[in-house]
Write a protein that holds these residues in place. Structure first.
Motif, PDB file in Angstrom:
ATOM      1  N   LEU A  95     106.672  65.991 -11.385  1.00  0.00           N
ATOM      2  CA  LEU A  95     107.689  65.129 -10.373  1.00  0.00           C
ATOM      3  C   LEU A  95     108.072  66.136  -9.280  1.00  0.00           C
ATOM      4  O   LEU A  95     107.313  66.477  -8.184  1.00  0.00           O
ATOM      5  N   ARG A 140     105.985  67.544  -6.076  1.00  0.00           N
ATOM      6  CA  ARG A 140     106.727  67.168  -4.942  1.00  0.00           C
ATOM      7  C   ARG A 140     106.497  68.445  -3.452  1.00  0.00           C
ATOM      8  O   ARG A 140     106.673  69.105  -2.907  1.00  0.00           O
ATOM      9  N   ARG A 173     101.633  60.331 -13.168  1.00  0.00           N
ATOM     10  CA  ARG A 173     102.952  60.351 -13.249  1.00  0.00           C
ATOM     11  C   ARG A 173     103.689  60.072 -11.737  1.00  0.00           C
ATOM     12  O   ARG A 173     104.242  59.687 -12.353  1.00  0.00           O
ATOM     13  N   GLN A 174     102.957  61.060 -11.028  1.00  0.00           N
ATOM     14  CA  GLN A 174     103.877  59.810  -9.948  1.00  0.00           C
ATOM     15  C   GLN A 174     103.452  59.253  -8.601  1.00  0.00           C
ATOM     16  O   GLN A 174     104.353  58.667  -8.720  1.00  0.00           O
ATOM     17  N   ASP A 225     105.734  56.141 -10.356  1.00  0.00           N
ATOM     18  CA  ASP A 225     106.988  56.883 -10.616  1.00  0.00           C
ATOM     19  C   ASP A 225     106.965  55.655  -9.389  1.00  0.00           C
ATOM     20  O   ASP A 225     107.530  56.739  -8.382  1.00  0.00           O
ATOM     21  N   TYR A 279     109.978  57.829  -7.132  1.00  0.00           N
ATOM     22  CA  TYR A 279     109.275  58.991  -6.425  1.00  0.00           C
ATOM     23  C   TYR A 279     108.663  58.211  -5.453  1.00  0.00           C
ATOM     24  O   TYR A 279     108.631  59.507  -4.431  1.00  0.00           O
TER      25      TYR A 279
END
Ligand code: C2E
Ligand code: CA
Ligand code: CA
Ligand code: CA
Length: 276
Positions: free
Chosen positions: A87, A91, A121-122, A125, A128
């Motif tokens: 994460l 970013r 995973r990004q 979320d 996020y």
């Protein structure tokens, strides 16, 4: 193997223990590494097949570990995905890539593009993703593209479609990465708002004229074009592969034949050369 000292079991156990130690080491070091700027981006040129002209780059992450040396993403992205460190890492990659993109566009006046890889995973979320979208809307997204693999979307296609649609609605083209390595490629292509299809390098390597594989690639290219997608051939290493891909109607290419992933300054030189 007895006379060589250690039994197979011992060798295996040692290798396994080393692997676990390294893995643990990478995991504990990664968070600090992002802050310490040990993590950085390389940019691999993507070129037009008709005239070899630069259209943009794919941003690819690297880690210069103080003791273990240069580490490739295949070794730490899976760990970062598991632990959630992807994460902050993702970013960082996004912000860094967009910074380079803006600079190159401003300096050259060319419609340079930069592709950023998004991990599962990004994508899953929700807060996020909202943060990312807000930042992107404020910063501007001109020239940014997002790459995703179909395996990322498989567990919940409807939700994936909704999330990726948000990026697309912001004006960010979506690339289907590693095409041909998944399971249900064809149905996904029509359903998702993809703009670019990247043919996996396993289809491109050792591409021979009039081979079965060449016919397969032609079929993929034609299908993609019918659906309105641009096609990038990945992992182009030889002039023959380039010639065949061009003959099959592929639009763009990326690979060692044109350039390896480059440090940011070298990528800047490519942009300057394209502008002159
Ligand atoms: P990918 O997205 O499929 O990236 C293309 C990979 O192919 C890169 O490996 C690139 O260096 C390599 N490549 C390019 N041209 C050639 C060629 O002509 N021959 C061969 N044999 N290889 C070529 P790299 O940089 O090691 O990245 C590996 C994978 O790690 C990427 O595969 C991507 O899945 C992941 N990755 C890299 N950067 C990021 C990132 O910032 N975020 C995420 N989530 N994943 C990343
Ligand atoms: Ca990619
Ligand atoms: Ca790929
Ligand atoms: Ca890949």
């Amino acid at each position: 193997a007895k006379e060589h000292g250690r039994s197979r079991t011992e060798v295996f156990t040692t290798a396994l223990r080393d692997a676990i130690l390294i893995r643990h080491r990478l995991q504990t070091d990664l968070t600090r590494a992002i802050e310490a700027r040990e993590v950085f981006l390389l940019y691999q040129p993507i070129v037009r097949l008709t005239d070899g002209g630069l259209i943009g780059f794919e941003a690819l992450v690297r880690w210069r570990h103080p003791e273990l040396g240069l580490i490739g993403p295949d070794r730490f992205i899976p760990i970062a995905e598991e632990t959630g460190q992807i994460l902050p890492l993702g970013r960082f990659v996004l912000e860094e890539a967009v910074r380079s993109l803006k600079r190159w566009r401003a300096q050259s006046g060319l419609p340079i593009t930069v592709n950023v890889n998004l991990s599962a995973r990004q994508m899953w979320d929700a807060p996020y993703v909202e943060d990312m979208l807000t930042w992107l809307a404020e910063t501007g997204v001109e020239g940014l593209k997002i790459e995703v693999t179909e395996s990322m979307t498989m567990s919940d296609p409807d939700r994936a479609l909704a999330i990726l649609g948000r990026f697309h609605d912001l004006g960010i083209p979506l690339c289907m990465d590693d095409f041909g390595t998944g399971y249900s490629s064809l149905s996904y292509l029509g359903r998702f708002p993809f703009d670019v299809l990247k043919i996996d390098k396993s289809f491109v390597s050792d591409l021979a004229p009039d081979s079965g594989r060449a016919r397969l690639v032609r079929g993929i290219v034609n299908l993609a074009h019918d659906l309105g997608l641009d096609v990038v051939g990945e992992g182009v290493e030889t002039a023959e592969e380039q010639a065949i891909l061009t003959g099959l109607g592929c639009d763009y290419a990326q690979g060692y034949l044109f350039a390896r992933p480059l440090p940011v300054d070298d990528a800047g030189s490519w942009v300057r050369r394209a502008a002159s």
